[in-house]
Design a protein around this motif. Sequence first.
Motif, PDB file in Angstrom:
ATOM      1  N   THR A  99       0.847  -1.178   0.000  1.00 39.00           N
ATOM      2  CA  THR A  99       0.000   0.000   0.000  1.00 39.00           C
ATOM      3  C   THR A  99       0.889   1.237   0.000  1.00 39.00           C
ATOM      4  OG1 THR A  99      -1.676  -1.195   1.243  1.00 39.00           O
ATOM      5  CG2 THR A  99      -1.822   1.201   1.244  1.00 39.00           C
ATOM      6  N   HIS A 100       0.480   2.211  -0.733  1.00 40.63           N
ATOM      7  CA  HIS A 100       1.191   3.485  -0.765  1.00 40.63           C
ATOM      8  C   HIS A 100       0.450   4.449   0.142  1.00 40.63           C
ATOM      9  CE1 HIS A 100       3.802   2.361  -4.108  1.00 40.63           C
ATOM     10  NE2 HIS A 100       2.761   1.663  -4.526  1.00 40.63           N
ATOM     11  N   ILE A 101       1.034   4.719   1.293  1.00 38.29           N
ATOM     12  CA  ILE A 101       0.359   5.545   2.288  1.00 38.29           C
ATOM     13  C   ILE A 101       0.059   6.947   1.756  1.00 38.29           C
ATOM     14  CG2 ILE A 101       2.439   6.366   3.446  1.00 38.29           C
ATOM     15  CD1 ILE A 101       0.804   5.885   6.096  1.00 38.29           C
ATOM     16  N   GLU A 102       0.900   7.437   0.881  1.00 37.14           N
ATOM     17  CA  GLU A 102       0.686   8.787   0.337  1.00 37.14           C
ATOM     18  C   GLU A 102      -0.554   8.858  -0.555  1.00 37.14           C
ATOM     19  OE1 GLU A 102       3.305   6.604  -2.542  1.00 37.14           O
ATOM     20  OE2 GLU A 102       3.342   6.857  -0.377  1.00 37.14           O
ATOM     21  N   ARG A 103      -1.041   7.728  -1.012  1.00 38.47           N
ATOM     22  CA  ARG A 103      -2.236   7.701  -1.859  1.00 38.47           C
ATOM     23  C   ARG A 103      -3.535   7.609  -1.052  1.00 38.47           C
ATOM     24  NH1 ARG A 103      -0.351   3.414  -6.531  1.00 38.47           N
ATOM     25  NH2 ARG A 103       1.404   4.617  -7.292  1.00 38.47           N
ATOM     26  N   LEU A 104      -3.422   7.344   0.236  1.00 37.26           N
ATOM     27  CA  LEU A 104      -4.615   7.210   1.072  1.00 37.26           C
ATOM     28  C   LEU A 104      -5.142   8.573   1.495  1.00 37.26           C
ATOM     29  CD1 LEU A 104      -3.473   4.292   3.393  1.00 37.26           C
ATOM     30  CD2 LEU A 104      -5.042   4.167   1.453  1.00 37.26           C
ATOM     31  N   ALA A 105      -6.435   8.666   1.602  1.00 35.87           N
ATOM     32  CA  ALA A 105      -7.055   9.898   2.086  1.00 35.87           C
ATOM     33  C   ALA A 105      -6.668  10.096   3.550  1.00 35.87           C
ATOM     34  CB  ALA A 105      -8.575   9.809   1.962  1.00 35.87           C
ATOM     35  N   PRO A 106      -6.420  11.334   3.971  1.00 36.21           N
ATOM     36  CA  PRO A 106      -6.047  11.591   5.364  1.00 36.21           C
ATOM     37  C   PRO A 106      -7.035  10.997   6.373  1.00 36.21           C
ATOM     38  CG  PRO A 106      -5.719  13.558   4.051  1.00 36.21           C
ATOM     39  CD  PRO A 106      -6.412  12.557   3.166  1.00 36.21           C
ATOM     40  N   ALA A 107      -8.309  10.954   6.019  1.00 36.46           N
ATOM     41  CA  ALA A 107      -9.297  10.391   6.937  1.00 36.46           C
ATOM     42  C   ALA A 107      -9.057   8.899   7.184  1.00 36.46           C
ATOM     43  CB  ALA A 107     -10.704  10.601   6.385  1.00 36.46           C
ATOM     44  N   MET A 108      -8.423   8.240   6.240  1.00 34.10           N
ATOM     45  CA  MET A 108      -8.154   6.806   6.393  1.00 34.10           C
ATOM     46  C   MET A 108      -7.035   6.514   7.385  1.00 34.10           C
ATOM     47  SD  MET A 108     -10.300   5.193   4.491  1.00 34.10           S
ATOM     48  CE  MET A 108      -9.569   3.580   4.414  1.00 34.10           C
ATOM     49  N   ILE A 109      -6.138   7.479   7.579  1.00 33.93           N
ATOM     50  CA  ILE A 109      -4.991   7.232   8.446  1.00 33.93           C
ATOM     51  C   ILE A 109      -4.948   8.181   9.636  1.00 33.93           C
ATOM     52  CG2 ILE A 109      -3.563   6.155   6.678  1.00 33.93           C
ATOM     53  CD1 ILE A 109      -2.214   8.859   6.239  1.00 33.93           C
ATOM     54  N   PRO A 131      -5.519   9.599  13.486  1.00 35.77           N
ATOM     55  CA  PRO A 131      -5.395   8.955  14.797  1.00 35.77           C
ATOM     56  C   PRO A 131      -6.737   8.342  15.217  1.00 35.77           C
ATOM     57  CG  PRO A 131      -4.323  11.081  14.815  1.00 35.77           C
ATOM     58  CD  PRO A 131      -5.065  10.974  13.501  1.00 35.77           C
ATOM     59  N   GLY A 132      -6.672   7.181  15.784  1.00 34.11           N
ATOM     60  CA  GLY A 132      -7.877   6.456  16.154  1.00 34.11           C
ATOM     61  C   GLY A 132      -8.208   5.361  15.157  1.00 34.11           C
ATOM     62  N   ARG A 133      -7.861   5.581  13.908  1.00 34.93           N
ATOM     63  CA  ARG A 133      -8.049   4.540  12.885  1.00 34.93           C
ATOM     64  C   ARG A 133      -6.757   3.767  12.690  1.00 34.93           C
ATOM     65  NH1 ARG A 133     -12.091   5.562   8.101  1.00 34.93           N
ATOM     66  NH2 ARG A 133     -12.140   3.346   8.431  1.00 34.93           N
ATOM     67  N   VAL A 134      -5.661   4.501  12.715  1.00 39.10           N
ATOM     68  CA  VAL A 134      -4.346   3.892  12.559  1.00 39.10           C
ATOM     69  C   VAL A 134      -3.494   4.353  13.735  1.00 39.10           C
ATOM     70  CG1 VAL A 134      -2.276   3.762  11.129  1.00 39.10           C
ATOM     71  CG2 VAL A 134      -4.530   3.860  10.058  1.00 39.10           C
ATOM     72  N   ASP A 135      -3.060   3.411  14.538  1.00 38.15           N
ATOM     73  CA  ASP A 135      -2.278   3.764  15.717  1.00 38.15           C
ATOM     74  C   ASP A 135      -0.778   3.679  15.471  1.00 38.15           C
ATOM     75  OD1 ASP A 135      -4.567   4.202  17.278  1.00 38.15           O
ATOM     76  OD2 ASP A 135      -4.744   2.057  17.677  1.00 38.15           O
ATOM     77  N   VAL A 136      -0.370   2.753  14.613  1.00 40.16           N
ATOM     78  CA  VAL A 136       1.048   2.545  14.338  1.00 40.16           C
ATOM     79  C   VAL A 136       1.233   2.341  12.844  1.00 40.16           C
ATOM     80  CG1 VAL A 136       3.051   1.077  14.795  1.00 40.16           C
ATOM     81  CG2 VAL A 136       1.356   1.427  16.581  1.00 40.16           C
ATOM     82  N   ILE A 137       2.247   2.970  12.300  1.00 40.00           N
ATOM     83  CA  ILE A 137       2.584   2.792  10.884  1.00 40.00           C
ATOM     84  C   ILE A 137       3.993   2.218  10.813  1.00 40.00           C
ATOM     85  CG2 ILE A 137       2.995   3.941   8.680  1.00 40.00           C
ATOM     86  CD1 ILE A 137       0.935   6.051   9.543  1.00 40.00           C
ATOM     87  N   HIS A 138       4.119   1.067  10.162  1.00 38.43           N
ATOM     88  CA  HIS A 138       5.424   0.432   9.957  1.00 38.43           C
ATOM     89  C   HIS A 138       5.651   0.269   8.468  1.00 38.43           C
ATOM     90  CE1 HIS A 138       6.347  -0.702  14.089  1.00 38.43           C
ATOM     91  NE2 HIS A 138       5.076  -1.031  14.233  1.00 38.43           N
ATOM     92  N   GLU A 139       6.798   0.708   8.027  1.00 37.21           N
ATOM     93  CA  GLU A 139       7.160   0.480   6.636  1.00 37.21           C
ATOM     94  C   GLU A 139       7.947  -0.823   6.548  1.00 37.21           C
ATOM     95  OE1 GLU A 139       9.824   2.307   3.013  1.00 37.21           O
ATOM     96  OE2 GLU A 139       9.244   3.621   4.642  1.00 37.21           O
TER      97      GLU A 139
END
Length: 90
Positions: free
Chosen positions: A1-11, A13-21
């Motif tokens: 998944t390309h995080i830069e392509r996701l809408a800010p609402a998708m990532i 706080p509360g929806r995504v707690d940790v991001i690991h590349e």
Amino acid sequence: THIERLAPAMIRPGRVDVIHEVGDATPHQMRTLYLNFFPDQPQLADAFADALSGSSVSMALLQSYLLVWRHSAEQACEGAAELATGVAQA
């Protein structure tokens, strides 16, 4: 998944707690994975990692590849350069 392509609402706080590349496999990881499939082939494991060195391959792709060749350590090693070329062209 390309995080830069996701809408800010998708990532948010509360929806995504940790991001690991999770990056590409390192030569050490390539060798270790090969040895998981073929524990008695350390020389071929080195050749496998060398053939793929510098290639952008994920651990998942390598696992899938090794599953296909799980009955032949030699063929898995011999096809590594072709795998690297195929990934580079994709």
